[in-house]
Scaffold this active site. Structure first.
Site, short mmCIF file in Angstrom:
data_model
loop_
_atom_site.label_atom_id
_atom_site.label_comp_id
_atom_site.label_asym_id
_atom_site.label_seq_id
_atom_site.Cartn_x
_atom_site.Cartn_y
_atom_site.Cartn_z
N GLU A 266 -7.85 -11.36 0.85
CA GLU A 266 -8.47 -10.20 0.13
C GLU A 266 -8.91 -10.45 -1.02
OE1 GLU A 266 -6.64 -6.41 1.43
OE2 GLU A 266 -5.03 -7.49 1.69
N SER B 76 -7.25 -4.91 4.22
CA SER B 76 -8.74 -5.00 4.38
C SER B 76 -9.38 -5.04 5.90
CB SER B 76 -9.53 -6.00 3.43
OG SER B 76 -9.25 -5.42 1.98
N GLU C 97 0.10 -3.40 17.65
CA GLU C 97 0.49 -1.75 17.68
C GLU C 97 -0.70 -1.05 18.98
OE1 GLU C 97 0.51 -1.14 12.88
OE2 GLU C 97 -1.21 -0.62 14.03
N SER D 155 -14.73 2.54 -2.31
CA SER D 155 -13.38 3.13 -2.14
C SER D 155 -13.06 4.40 -2.20
CB SER D 155 -12.38 2.24 -2.85
OG SER D 155 -12.57 0.78 -2.78
#
Length: 380
Positions: free
Chosen positions: A26, A212, A242, A348
């Protein structure tokens, strides 16, 4: 900024070291975040010392030129490309006895750059956001913005985020963890595949300690599972898998005030139809829409704000966090992750959510720095 120009300011303004870049995948997003903060920070209140960390881990002085820290025509910025010197290195103090920052380069006498009053660590991912730089700053006795060592580490590790939240009765999705040794033998791989098959489809395969949306794959067919795990392992030897859920992606910011943490108005992520999910390109290159405030009922807004603060407290966070949720079709909430150092880039959600709640970007930075300056290091 030349090295000679970094001498300490003798005025009463606190000196802020803005640390960014780093060794994680990142790196570029951290640089973009730093550029946004440098544009917005109130120079009448704070003196600023930008420090970039290269991919290799070298701490370098960086010119205070935010325009060089942006994504330009799809090209990602890099600390090595904007550092003042390719040879020198910055060193923070090694003990609470001094807060002086030192610059050194081969063949030259080290230069003392003056004391730092507070650090704003804008690092994302491992070797920064995960408690490592927080531990360094605790040892140095330098105040810093954001969560401490344990909360930072737990927030970075998706497995332990889920464990802590679940122990506090906060909803999380079904998942399993692929540990490094399990994937290194044929027998271990077979056991992993069987365990994952029990989750169902679709699946999201992720590096356990990254952000990210880097290294994430959506798996609709178990035949693609091995390749997805190998891709995640390029970024982290520990992988989390998941079960995908159908739901709206809702985010909520948390900010610590003197009387305790409060939550912002929530935002909804609206992913462009060309993308399978909110991946890196959708976030930062094509900039999927983020609707603020999210179109929720008053009751839903109140509940997500309550749960965001509860998640913040469950992990023992400090300063700030962004809590990402899914609003499920039955009206229940599920936390996807807790980000202890959310992005502050121009797109953001975290600063935008607080602006919609009544705290503009520059004031948000001021509040975070003020809280850090009031807070001691060490046990608290």
């Amino acid at each position: 900024m030349s090295i000679e120009q970094t001498s300490p300011n003798n005025a009463a303004k606190p000196r802020v070291a803005i640390v960014f870049g780093g060794r994680s995948s990142e790196h570029a997003i951290s640089v973009v975040t730093a550029g946004s903060v440098l544009r917005a920070i109130d120079r009448s209140k704070y003196e600023v010392l930008p420090i970039g960390i290269t991919h290799e881990g070298r701490w370098a002085l960086v010119s205070d030129e935010p325009s060089r820290m942006a994504i330009t025509e799809g090209r990602l910025p890099d600390v090595a490309g904007i550092a003042d010197s390719t040879e020198g290195q910055v060193a923070l103090p090694g003990s609470p006895a001094s807060r002086e920052v030192v610059w050194s380069e081969p063949g030259s006498t080290p230069k003392v750059l003056g004391e730092v009053d507070v650090v704003l660590p804008l690092l994302h991912g491992p070797w920064g956001e995960d408690g490592t730089i927080q531990g360094l700053l605790e040892l140095s006795g330098v105040p810093y913005v954001g969560s401490g060592v344990l909360a930072s580490a737990a927030g970075m590790d998706k497995e332990f985020t889920k464990r802590l939240l679940a122990s506090h009765g906060i909803g999380v999705g079904s998942y399993t963890v692929v540990r490094p040794r399990e994937w290194e033998t044929a027998e271990g791989r077979d056991a992993v595949r069987a365990r994952i098959a029990g989750l169902g489809l679709p699946l999201f395969v992720k590096p356990c300690r990254a952000g990210s949306s880097i290294g994430i794959s959506k798996v609709k067919d178990l035949a693609d599972l091995d390749a997805a795990i190998d891709e995640a392992r390029r970024h982290d030897p520990k992988v989390i898998v998941e079960l995908g859920v159908e739901g709206r992606e809702i985010e909520c910011g948390v900010l610590e005030f003197e009387d305790g943490p409060r939550a912002s108005l929530p935002a909804e992520v609206l992913v462009d139809g060309d993308y399978e999910f909110y991946d890196f390109e959708a976030k930062y290159i094509d900039s999927s829409e983020v609707r603020i405030p999210a179109e929720l009922t008053e009751e839903q807004t109140a509940e997500i704000r309550r749960q965001a603060v509860a998640a913040f407290e469950a992990l023992g966070c400090e300063g700030l966090a962004r809590v990402d949720f899914f609003l499920l079709p039955d009206g229940s909430w599920m936390v996807n992750e807790v980000n202890t150092m959310p992005g502050f880039t121009p797109i953001s959600a975290y600063p935008k959510m607080w602006e919609a709640t009544g705290i503009p970007y520059a004031e948000l930075i001021d509040r975070l720095l003020g809280a850090a300056l009031r807070r001691s290091t060490g046990l608290r």
